[in-house]
Design a protein around this motif. Structure first.
Motif, PDB file in Angstrom:
ATOM      1  N   VAL A   9       0.836  -1.202   0.000  1.00 35.90           N
ATOM      2  CA  VAL A   9       0.000   0.000   0.000  1.00 35.90           C
ATOM      3  C   VAL A   9       0.864   1.243   0.000  1.00 35.90           C
ATOM      4  CG1 VAL A   9      -1.642   1.344   1.367  1.00 35.90           C
ATOM      5  CG2 VAL A   9      -1.992  -1.105   1.062  1.00 35.90           C
ATOM      6  N   GLU A  10       1.986   1.217   0.721  1.00 37.52           N
ATOM      7  CA  GLU A  10       2.889   2.364   0.741  1.00 37.52           C
ATOM      8  C   GLU A  10       3.445   2.636  -0.649  1.00 37.52           C
ATOM      9  OE1 GLU A  10       2.948   4.238   3.157  1.00 37.52           O
ATOM     10  OE2 GLU A  10       2.097   2.937   4.694  1.00 37.52           O
ATOM     11  N   ILE A  11       3.786   1.574  -1.377  1.00 35.40           N
ATOM     12  CA  ILE A  11       4.265   1.736  -2.750  1.00 35.40           C
ATOM     13  C   ILE A  11       3.170   2.360  -3.607  1.00 35.40           C
ATOM     14  CG2 ILE A  11       4.986   0.520  -4.832  1.00 35.40           C
ATOM     15  CD1 ILE A  11       7.203   0.555  -2.872  1.00 35.40           C
ATOM     16  N   ARG A  12       1.954   1.856  -3.461  1.00 35.00           N
ATOM     17  CA  ARG A  12       0.827   2.366  -4.256  1.00 35.00           C
ATOM     18  C   ARG A  12       0.592   3.853  -3.991  1.00 35.00           C
ATOM     19  NH1 ARG A  12      -3.529  -0.936  -2.407  1.00 35.00           N
ATOM     20  NH2 ARG A  12      -2.149  -2.576  -3.171  1.00 35.00           N
ATOM     21  N   ASN A  13       0.609   4.237  -2.734  1.00 30.57           N
ATOM     22  CA  ASN A  13       0.396   5.646  -2.388  1.00 30.57           C
ATOM     23  C   ASN A  13       1.523   6.522  -2.927  1.00 30.57           C
ATOM     24  OD1 ASN A  13      -1.967   5.031  -1.038  1.00 30.57           O
ATOM     25  ND2 ASN A  13      -0.999   4.912   0.966  1.00 30.57           N
ATOM     26  N   ALA A  27       3.509   5.449 -13.649  1.00 31.71           N
ATOM     27  CA  ALA A  27       4.368   5.121 -12.512  1.00 31.71           C
ATOM     28  C   ALA A  27       4.117   3.666 -12.138  1.00 31.71           C
ATOM     29  CB  ALA A  27       4.090   6.039 -11.326  1.00 31.71           C
ATOM     30  N   PHE A  28       5.143   3.013 -11.670  1.00 24.67           N
ATOM     31  CA  PHE A  28       5.007   1.623 -11.239  1.00 24.67           C
ATOM     32  C   PHE A  28       6.138   1.307 -10.282  1.00 24.67           C
ATOM     33  CE2 PHE A  28       7.112   2.030 -15.300  1.00 24.67           C
ATOM     34  CZ  PHE A  28       8.230   1.212 -15.243  1.00 24.67           C
ATOM     35  N   GLY A  29       6.036   0.186  -9.596  1.00 29.60           N
ATOM     36  CA  GLY A  29       7.078  -0.159  -8.643  1.00 29.60           C
ATOM     37  C   GLY A  29       6.761  -1.413  -7.866  1.00 29.60           C
ATOM     38  N   GLY A  30       7.664  -1.747  -6.980  1.00 32.57           N
ATOM     39  CA  GLY A  30       7.477  -2.946  -6.172  1.00 32.57           C
ATOM     40  C   GLY A  30       8.567  -3.067  -5.133  1.00 32.57           C
ATOM     41  N   LEU A  31       8.488  -4.139  -4.360  1.00 29.01           N
ATOM     42  CA  LEU A  31       9.409  -4.381  -3.246  1.00 29.01           C
ATOM     43  C   LEU A  31      10.300  -5.580  -3.530  1.00 29.01           C
ATOM     44  CD1 LEU A  31       6.783  -3.818  -0.465  1.00 29.01           C
ATOM     45  CD2 LEU A  31       8.793  -2.387  -0.818  1.00 29.01           C
ATOM     46  N   MET A  32      11.431  -5.601  -2.870  1.00 29.04           N
ATOM     47  CA  MET A  32      12.357  -6.723  -3.015  1.00 29.04           C
ATOM     48  C   MET A  32      11.743  -7.983  -2.422  1.00 29.04           C
ATOM     49  SD  MET A  32      14.940  -5.362  -4.562  1.00 29.04           S
ATOM     50  CE  MET A  32      16.163  -6.674  -4.434  1.00 29.04           C
ATOM     51  N   GLU A  33      12.040  -9.087  -3.060  1.00 28.87           N
ATOM     52  CA  GLU A  33      11.635 -10.393  -2.548  1.00 28.87           C
ATOM     53  C   GLU A  33      12.874 -11.120  -2.053  1.00 28.87           C
ATOM     54  OE1 GLU A  33       9.531 -12.136  -5.857  1.00 28.87           O
ATOM     55  OE2 GLU A  33       7.653 -11.188  -5.232  1.00 28.87           O
ATOM     56  N   VAL A 111      18.395  -1.790  -0.017  1.00 26.85           N
ATOM     57  CA  VAL A 111      17.335  -1.436  -0.963  1.00 26.85           C
ATOM     58  C   VAL A 111      16.153  -2.365  -0.741  1.00 26.85           C
ATOM     59  CG1 VAL A 111      16.689  -1.269  -3.392  1.00 26.85           C
ATOM     60  CG2 VAL A 111      18.957  -0.545  -2.667  1.00 26.85           C
ATOM     61  N   ARG A 112      14.994  -1.777  -0.460  1.00 26.34           N
ATOM     62  CA  ARG A 112      13.790  -2.555  -0.183  1.00 26.34           C
ATOM     63  C   ARG A 112      12.798  -2.540  -1.340  1.00 26.34           C
ATOM     64  NH1 ARG A 112      12.189  -3.077   5.089  1.00 26.34           N
ATOM     65  NH2 ARG A 112      10.302  -3.967   4.179  1.00 26.34           N
ATOM     66  N   GLY A 113      13.003  -1.641  -2.306  1.00 23.71           N
ATOM     67  CA  GLY A 113      12.080  -1.579  -3.422  1.00 23.71           C
ATOM     68  C   GLY A 113      12.520  -0.506  -4.401  1.00 23.71           C
ATOM     69  N   VAL A 114      11.753  -0.354  -5.481  1.00 25.04           N
ATOM     70  CA  VAL A 114      12.061   0.638  -6.508  1.00 25.04           C
ATOM     71  C   VAL A 114      10.771   1.287  -6.981  1.00 25.04           C
ATOM     72  CG1 VAL A 114      13.050   1.057  -8.808  1.00 25.04           C
ATOM     73  CG2 VAL A 114      14.099  -0.650  -7.291  1.00 25.04           C
ATOM     74  N   ALA A 136       9.009  10.926  -2.883  1.00 28.91           N
ATOM     75  CA  ALA A 136       8.005   9.856  -2.806  1.00 28.91           C
ATOM     76  C   ALA A 136       8.625   8.594  -2.218  1.00 28.91           C
ATOM     77  CB  ALA A 136       7.423   9.571  -4.191  1.00 28.91           C
ATOM     78  N   ALA A 137       9.862   8.295  -2.635  1.00 30.13           N
ATOM     79  CA  ALA A 137      10.559   7.130  -2.073  1.00 30.13           C
ATOM     80  C   ALA A 137      10.844   7.318  -0.595  1.00 30.13           C
ATOM     81  CB  ALA A 137      11.855   6.881  -2.842  1.00 30.13           C
ATOM     82  N   ARG A 138      11.178   8.549  -0.193  1.00 29.28           N
ATOM     83  CA  ARG A 138      11.438   8.820   1.229  1.00 29.28           C
ATOM     84  C   ARG A 138      10.188   8.556   2.062  1.00 29.28           C
ATOM     85  NH1 ARG A 138      15.750   9.753  -1.151  1.00 29.28           N
ATOM     86  NH2 ARG A 138      15.439   7.509  -1.249  1.00 29.28           N
ATOM     87  N   ASP A 139       9.009   8.901   1.514  1.00 27.73           N
ATOM     88  CA  ASP A 139       7.760   8.613   2.225  1.00 27.73           C
ATOM     89  C   ASP A 139       7.644   7.122   2.534  1.00 27.73           C
ATOM     90  OD1 ASP A 139       6.872  11.197   2.340  1.00 27.73           O
ATOM     91  OD2 ASP A 139       5.430  11.011   0.706  1.00 27.73           O
ATOM     92  N   VAL A 140       7.951   6.303   1.527  1.00 23.54           N
ATOM     93  CA  VAL A 140       7.873   4.849   1.717  1.00 23.54           C
ATOM     94  C   VAL A 140       8.889   4.406   2.768  1.00 23.54           C
ATOM     95  CG1 VAL A 140       8.045   2.591   0.609  1.00 23.54           C
ATOM     96  CG2 VAL A 140       7.101   4.526  -0.663  1.00 23.54           C
TER      97      VAL A 140
END
Length: 269
Positions: A9-13, A27-33, A111-114, A136-140
């Motif tokens: 949800v944080e990525i989406r916001n 815009a698009f993105g995701g988290l590390m697995e 790095v937790r996501g992009v 925006a990344a800092r918010d996440v």
């Protein structure tokens, strides 16, 4: 740490913020697995599903380069760029993307996501657009750190973690909340605070204002009025006013009595 639905949800916001503040249409993105892979899970403004669930390996493509370098990367024409490898040209071409920026989400040096932002035309991306993407990344990053700390404290509390540590965290989180502009993130932070007082329900007979609780939380953590004022971003006299008001409501004669009464009433951990 494994990502959960609330992390997504944080990525989406953040993607919605990125598009709103930069004017970028996509815009698009995701988290590390597990391992060195990142999965694109969130899409905003895309015309196809070509990028959904795309797995990006560290070092590959623009996002993979961003993961390795842990810093923002930009290409003006994705398919023609010599700065990146081209394992993902096909889905990028299906979506019709040309200029793309990628910003890492970094938590505790990992790095937790992009987050990506893109245009369907070849134009330079930088300056304000890149600055807004970084914000925006800092918010996440802030949201993930706060959530992890709340989880750690909640788990540790049941195992006999020091109450002083819990109280200090509660005071720090409440002091931070008013400084967060995003209302959703601010509400989530206050929900995290509530986890630290989960073993008590605030008394209906004693109604404290949010700022009164903030001041009492600082006092409970051992802060002087001056320190509490600095943490909360207000004047020392303002702190004194909130403290006097809280003491009156709690029928306390001293700061210590006010803190004890607030704990009995369920306002403090």
């Amino acid at each position: 740490m494994t990502a959960d639905a609330s992390d997504a949800v944080e990525i989406r916001n953040a993607l919605l913020r990125l598009r709103r503040t930069t004017g970028l249409p996509v815009a698009f993105g995701g988290l590390m697995e597990a391992g060195r892979q990142m999965r694109i899970s969130e899409l905003s403004g895309t015309a196809t599903h070509a990028l959904r669930s795309l797995v990006v390996t560290s070092g590959n493509g623009l996002g993979g380069k961003t993961v390795v370098l842990a810093r923002p990367c930009v290409v003006t024409d994705y398919s023609a760029s010599r700065q990146i490898s081209h394992e993902y040209d096909a889905p990028v071409a299906v979506e019709g993307l040309r200029s793309v920026l990628a910003v890492p989400v970094v938590v505790r040096h990992a790095v937790r996501g992009v987050l990506y932002g893109a245009l369907r035309t070849a134009q330079p991306l930088g300056g304000r657009m890149l600055d807004e993407a970084v914000e925006a990344a800092r918010d996440v990053e802030r949201a993930l750190v706060l959530r992890e700390e709340a989880r750690t404290l909640a788990a540790g509390g049941g195992a006999g973690a020091g109450r002083e540590q819990v109280r200090e965290a509660h005071a720090a989180l409440r002091a931070l909340a008013p400084k967060i502009a995003d209302p959703g993130l601010r509400a989530e932070l206050l929900d995290a605070c509530a986890l630290l007082t989960a073993d008590a329900t605030p008394s209906e007979r004693v109604r404290l204002a949010p700022r009164e609780v903030d001041v009492l939380a600082c006092v409970a953590a051992g802060a002087t009025n001056a320190v509490a004022a600095e943490r909360l971003g207000v004047a020392p006299e303002t702190v004194k006013g909130y403290l006097r008001s809280a003491m009156r409501k709690l029928r306390a004669r001293t700061r210590g009595e006010a803190v004890a009464a607030a704990r009995r009433a369920g306002w403090l951990p």
